[in-house]
Design a protein around this motif. Structure first.
Motif, short mmCIF file in Angstrom:
data_model
loop_
_atom_site.label_atom_id
_atom_site.label_comp_id
_atom_site.label_asym_id
_atom_site.label_seq_id
_atom_site.Cartn_x
_atom_site.Cartn_y
_atom_site.Cartn_z
N THR B 42 0.82 -1.39 0.47
CA THR B 42 0.03 0.01 0.14
C THR B 42 0.84 0.91 -0.49
OG1 THR B 42 -1.61 -1.14 0.88
CG2 THR B 42 -2.37 0.70 1.30
N GLY B 43 1.85 0.94 0.76
CA GLY B 43 3.28 2.14 0.55
C GLY B 43 3.69 2.67 -0.34
N PHE B 46 1.11 4.57 -2.79
CA PHE B 46 0.67 5.89 -2.44
C PHE B 46 2.03 6.42 -2.70
CE2 PHE B 46 -2.41 4.91 1.16
CZ PHE B 46 -3.31 5.25 0.61
N THR B 84 0.84 12.78 1.59
CA THR B 84 1.38 11.54 1.09
C THR B 84 3.10 10.86 0.98
OG1 THR B 84 0.36 12.13 -0.86
CG2 THR B 84 0.79 9.61 -0.88
N LEU B 88 1.78 9.02 4.59
CA LEU B 88 0.60 7.75 4.04
C LEU B 88 1.64 7.05 3.27
CD1 LEU B 88 -2.30 9.14 2.14
CD2 LEU B 88 -1.95 7.98 4.51
N TYR B 124 -5.07 2.65 8.41
CA TYR B 124 -3.78 2.95 7.51
C TYR B 124 -4.44 2.88 6.21
CZ TYR B 124 -0.07 3.38 4.10
OH TYR B 124 0.56 3.57 3.05
N GLY B 128 -6.22 6.45 4.64
CA GLY B 128 -5.57 7.31 2.63
C GLY B 128 -6.35 7.12 2.12
N PHE B 132 -7.02 10.66 0.05
CA PHE B 132 -7.77 11.10 -1.44
C PHE B 132 -8.75 10.30 -1.12
CE2 PHE B 132 -3.79 9.81 -3.98
CZ PHE B 132 -2.63 10.24 -3.18
N LEU B 171 -5.45 8.42 10.89
CA LEU B 171 -3.94 8.10 11.10
C LEU B 171 -3.03 7.66 11.48
CD1 LEU B 171 -2.94 6.76 8.17
CD2 LEU B 171 -1.78 9.55 7.43
#
Lengths: 213, 637
Positions: B42-43, B46, B84, B88, B124, B128, B132, B171
C-alpha cells in the motif's frame, strides 16, 4: 475446546518463581504513555493561551466557581481507591468483592462526569465567544472522553466477571484498567486544577505578552 | 528435548499459524508477515501517487510562467505531495518493514498483539482512502503543515482541510498502534538469550522510533482535533482576535513534526547499519556508540522543534537555545557516520545493490546534514528561511536518511519478503539512475534558494536567473521517476526468479536462519541466542540451558491448536513464560470501518451518522475484547 481447557495452568507456561506481568499490561503501559502526552498537550494549550493574554479570565467574567469542580475532582481521585481494591480482589479471585469495588469505582467516575457537566450548565458563556470559553469546555470535555472509555472498559470487565471461563481476560483486563484509570484520575484532577485554579491565582499577566480580550 | 513427547512436523506447526484461503481468512489475517507486506504494498502505491504529484509540481516550475497548473491546483498538488509522502508513504512503509522483519530478527513467531497489527493496517488503508476521497469533493490546499490561520474556518471554509485534519488524525492511530507493538515486541518477545545488548541495530533504531511515536504523535492529534472543532463547532483556540493563538498550532505541529523527522530517519540508520555490516563482512564498529547516539537523537528530537519557528518572533534567548541544541545533532550523527566508515575500512566490501543504496544514502545524508548545520545557525536561517535552500536541505535529509535506505532495505530483505531475489543488474541501474536523478533535482535548489527563490510558489517571473536551476530540477525528477519505475519492473520480474536460499547474503542475524520465503510459523524451533551475530558466531541456535531447550521444544509439538510464543526478561533475555496469541479476527477491519463511518459523518455534518459510527465502534470493541474463537487466553498465573 476440551484440550484448550486442559492446557490451562500447565507448568510449562510459567515455571515456579518466575514473576511477569501479562503482555496486555505492557501494551496498556505504553498506551498510558500516549495518554500522558495527550494530557501534557492539553495543559500546554491552556498555559500557552493564558500566557498570551493580559486578563484572565477575560474582562467581565468572574473566575469559575470551585464547588462543583472540587466535588468532581474529589470523586475522580477517590475512584482510584476502589480500583485498587478491585485489583486486589481479582488477584485473590474474590469475585463478589471485585464486583463491588469495580461498581463503586464506576459510580464515582460517573459522579465525576455528572458534576462537571452540571457545572457547565451554570456558566454565562459558550465555547465560541473567546479562547477562555473554548478552553473551559473543550479541555475537560477531552478528559471526559478519555474517562468515558475507562468507564466502558470497566463495564465490560464487570460483565466479564460473570463469564466463568474468562479468568485470564479478567486478569489482563483488570490490570490494564487499573493503569488506565490511575493515569486518567491523575491527569484529570491536574487538568481540573489547571482549568479552575489558574483563573483564580494568575489573573494578571506577568508581562503584557500579546493582545488578549 | 523432551524424550516422552513426539516432535511436531513442520506441517503441524504451519497449519496452526496459517490463515484460511478464503475471503474471511484474508480479511481476518493477523500474521505479521502478511500485514507487513500489506503495509509495504500500500505504501508503494501511495509513493507512486506522491511521486506523481511531485512530477506535476516540477513540470509546472520547469519554465517561468507556465500554466500547466493554476495557483489553486498547484497548492493542492504540493499539499497532497507532502501529505502523501509524509503520512501515507514514509511512516507506514517504515512500519511495514519493522512489522515484517523485526519478529524474524529477534527470533519469535509474531508481534505481541496481532489483532492490533491488523487494526493498524486497516486504519492506515482507510485513512489513506479517506484522504484521497478529497479529490471527489475538495482537495486540501494548506500544505502538509496546515498552518493556521490559513487553514482555519475563515480562510479555508470548505471541506479540504477537514479531510486533512480528520484523515491525518485517524492515520496517527495506526502509527501509535505500530509503536506500541514494536516496543512491546522488542522489550518482551526477544529470543531467549538475546540480551538487550545483543539486539540488532535495526531493533534498537525501531525501539527508539517507537518511543518517539508515542510521545510525538499525540500532540498532533490534540492540535488537529482542536483545529477541527474550531472549524466545525466554532471554538477559537487558534483565533488571536478573541484570545486564541495562531502560533499555538505551530508549537503543536512541530512538537510532533520535528521528532517525526527522526521517526523517518532512525529506521533508515538502523537498516543501513545492518546492511553495511553484512556487506563489509564484519560486525559493525562501535555498536555501543551507535546505540547510544540513537537514544541521544531520540531524546534530543523533542528539544529542537522551535528551529522550525525561528522567524515567527520568539525571544532571542529561546531561539539561541534551540539553535544550539540543533547543532548537537551533528555530533551524534557524525559518530554514526564514522562508525559506518570504520566498518567499511575494517571489512571486505561486497558491492551489492543494497550496499550501493546504503553508501548512496550515507553520502546524501551527509550533504543534507551539512546544510542542516547551516540552518541551525540562526542568522543564516533568517536569510534562508522559506527559500528553496530549505526545500533542498530537507529533501536531502529525507532521501538520504529514509528513501535510499528504504530501497536498500527492499533489495536486502526481498528474499525474506517474497522468497526470491531482485535482479542485481537491474538493481544497479536502478541505483545509478535514481542517485543521478535525485541529486540533479535537489542540488540546484540550494543555489536557486541562495538566489532568493521562495518556496511554495506556483510560478516565477523570467529574468531572475532561476530558470536553469528549475529546469535542471524538473529533468532530475523525470530521471528519478525512471529509477523508481525500474524498481517496480524489477519487483514484478522477481516473481519469475528462482527461490532464494535462506541466507543469500551471508548475513549474521536471525532472520536469515529461516527459509525463504518465510514459513507461517517463522522458525520450526525458536532460536537461543548467545551473540550479536548468531549466524556468524554460534555453531547452533538450539544450544542453551536445558530448561530453555525443553520448554522451547514444547512449542513445536503437534496437537497444539494455539499460536504460542515466549516472553523473555526485558534486559537479560531470560526465558520467562509461554503465552498464547490470537487467531484470525474480523474485529480489526470492522472496527476501522466503523471509525471511518463516524469520520465521514463528522466531515459532512451528518452527526447521526457520526453517532451511529461511534456506537458501532464501541460494539466492535466489545466484540474484540470478549473471549471467543479468535482469542481465549490462557490463565498464566
Amino acid at each position: 475446546m476440551t484440550d484448550l481447557i486442559e492446557q490451562r495452568f500447565v507448568s510449562r507456561r510459567r515455571p515456579e518463581g518466575v514473576e511477569t506481568r501479562p503482555m496486555g499490561w505492557w501494551g496498556m503501559l505504553l498506551a498510558v504513555a500516549v495518554l500522558a502526552t495527550v494530557y501534557a498537550a492539553l495543559y500546554f494549550t491552556y498555559v500557552y493561551i493564558r500566557v498570551s493574554s493580559v486578563h484572565w479570565p477575560p474582562e467581565g467574567i468572574d473566575p469559575p466557581a470551585l464547588g462543583l469542580a472540587a466535588g468532581s475532582a474529589l470523586a475522580l481521585a477517590a475512584s482510584a481507591l476502589p480500583i485498587h481494591l478491585a485489583l486486589q480482589a481479582e488477584r485473590a479471585r474474590a469475585l463478589i468483592g471485585y464486583r463491588l469495588a469495580l461498581t463503586a469505582a464506576l459510580a464515582l467516575g460517573g459522579l465525576h462526569g455528572a458534576l462537571l457537566i452540571l457545572d457547565w450548565t451554570r456558566v454565562p458563556f459558550g465555547v465560541d465567544e473567546h479562547a477562555y470559553g473554548s478552553l473551559y469546555f473543550v479541555l475537560p470535555g477531552f478528559h471526559l472522553t478519555i474517562a468515558g472509555i475507562g468507564l466502558l472498559i470497566g463495564l465490560t470487565l464487570l460483565a466479564l466477571s460473570w463469564h466463568e471461563e474468562a479468568t485470564a481476560m479478567l486478569h489482563i483486563g483488570t490490570r490494564s484498567l487499573a493503569l488506565y484509570w490511575y493515569i486518567t484520575a491523575f491527569g484529570g484532577v491536574a487538568l481540573l486544577g489547571v482549568v479552575y485554579l489558574i483563573p483564580h491565582v494568575w489573573r494578571v499577566a506577568i508581562s503584557p505578552a500579546g493582545a488578549g480580550p | 528435548m523432551s524424550a516422552t513427547q513426539p516432535q511436531a512436523t513442520s506441517t503441524d506447526l504451519e497449519r496452526v499459524w496459517a490463515s484460511p484461503p478464503t475471503l474471511q481468512g484474508w480479511l481476518g489475517m493477523v500474521n505479521h508477515k502478511a500485514i507487513g507486506k500489506r503495509f509495504l504494498a500500500t505504501g508503494l502505491v501511495f509513493f507512486l501517487l506522491g511521486g506523481l504529484f511531485a512530477l506535476l509540481a516540477r513540470l509546472q516550475l520547469a519554465y517561468p510562467q507556465l500554466e500547466i497548473l493554476d495557483a489553486q491546483a498547484y497548492n493542492e498538488v504540493f499539499t497532497m505531495h507532502g501529505v502523501t509522502m509524509a503520512f501515507l508513504f514514509i511512516v507506514p512503509v517504515l512500519e511495514g518493514f519493522a512489522i515484517f522483519i523485526l519478529p524474524l530478527m529477534v527470533g519469535t513467531r509474531d508481534l505481541p498483539y496481532p489483532r492490533l497489527t491488523a487494526f493498524g493496517y486497516w486504519v492506515y488503508l482507510m485513512a489513506g482512502v479517506f484522504l484521497f476521497a478529497s479529490f471527489l469533493v475538495e482537495v486540501p490546499d494548506g500544505g502538509w503543515y496546515a498552518y493556521v490561520p490559513f487553514t482555519g474556518p475563515d480562510f479555508s471554509p470548505g471541506f479540504g482541510m477537514d479531510f486533512w485534519l480528520l484523515g491525518v488524525t485517524f492515520l496517527e492511530i495506526s502509527a501509535i498502534a505500530a509503536g506500541i507493538e514494536i516496543i512491546a515486541l522488542l522489550v518482551k518477545n526477544r529470543a531467549p538469550g538475546m540480551t538487550i545488548s545483543r539486539m540488532p541495530l535495526f531493533g534498537w533504531a525501531m525501539l527508539v522510533t517507537g518511543f518517539i511515536i508515542l510521545f510525538a504523535f499525540p500532540t498532533l492529534i490534540v492540535g488537529s482535533i482542536l483545529l477541527e472543532i474550531d472549524r466545525k463547532v466554532g471554538t477559537v483556540f487558534y483565533n488571536p482576535e478573541v484570545g486564541g493563538s495562531a502560533i499555538l498550532w505551530q508549537h503543536m505541529f512541530w512538537w510532533f513534526g520535528h521528532p517525526d523527522v527522526y521517526i523517518w530517519l532512525l529506521p533508515g540508520i538502523g537498516a543501513v547499519s545492518m546492511i553495511i555490516s553484512t556487506f563489509a563482512r564484519t560486525p559493525l564498529v562501535g555498536y555501543t556508540w551507535v546505540v547510544a547516539t540513537t537514544i541521544v537523537i531520540g531524546v534530543l528530537s523533542f528539544g529542537v522543534w522551535v528551529h522550525h519557528m525561528f522567524t515567527v518572533g520568539l525571544p532571542l534567548l529561546t531561539i539561541s537555545f534551540f539553535g544550539g541544541a540543533s547543532l548537537v545533532f551533528a555530533v551524534a550523527s557524525g559518530i554514526q557516520v564514522f562508525a559506518w566508515i570504520a566498518t567499511l575500512w575494517r571489512g571486505t566490501i561486497v558491492w551489492s545493490t543494497p550496499m550501493l543504496f546504503s553508501i548512496g544514502a550515507v553520502v546524501t545524508f551527509i550533504i543534507g546534514g551539512l546544510s542542516g548545520v547551516t540552518l541551525g545557525v540562526v542568522p543564516f536561517n533568517w536569510l534562508a528561511h522559506d527559500t528553496y535552500y530549505v526545500v533542498a536541505h530537507f529533501h536531502y535529509v529525507v532521501i538520504g536518511g529514509t528513501v535510499l535506505p528504504m530501497f536498500a532495505a527492499a533489495y536486502y530483505w526481498w528474499p525474506k519478503l517474497t522468497g526470491r531475489m531482485l535482479d542485481e543488474r537491474l538493481g544497479k541501474w536502478n541505483f545509478w539512475i535514481a542517485i543521478v536523478g535525485l541529486h540533479l533535482t535537489f542540488l540546484p535548489q540550494h543555489i536557486v534558494g541562495f538566489l532568493g527563490m521562495p518556496r511554495r510558489v506556483y510560478t516565477f517571473l523570467p529574468g531572475l536567473g532561476w530558470e536553469p536551476y528549475n529546469l535542471a530540477s524538473t529533468v532530475g525528477v523525470l530521471i528519478s521517476a525512471v529509477g523508481v519505475l525500474l524498481f517496480v519492473f524489477a519487483a514484478i520480474k522477481s516473481r519469475w526468479a528462482p527461490l532464494a536460499p535462506p541466507d543469500p547474503w551471508g548475513a549474521g542475524t536471525l532472520e536469515w536462519s529461516t527459509d525463504s520465503p518465510v514459513p507461517n510459523a517463522n522458525f520450526e524451533r525458536l532460536p537461543i541466542v548467545h551473540s550479536r551475530y548468531p549466524l556468524w558466531e554460534q555453531p547452533s541456535l538450539e544450544e542453551g540451558p536445558e530448561d530453555w531447550a525443553r520448554r522451547l521444544d514444547t512449542l513445536t509439538q503437534p496437537g497444539h491448536r494455539m499460536r504460542e510464543v515466549v516472553t523473555t526478561s526485558e534486559i537479560d533475555g531470560d526465558l520467562q513464560t509461554i503465552i498464547t496469541l490470537p487467531q484470525q479476527s474480523q474485529w480489526p477491519w470492522l472496527t476501522s470501518l466503523m471509525i471511518t463511518l463516524a469520520l465521514v459523518g463528522v466531515l459532512f455534518d451528518a452527526y447521526w451518522l457520526a453517532l451511529a459510527g461511534v456506537v458501532a465502534t464501541v460494539v466492535c470493541a466489545l466484540g474484540w475484547a470478549w473471549p471467543g474463537r479468535d482469542y481465549d487466553p490462557i490463565d498464566e498465573r
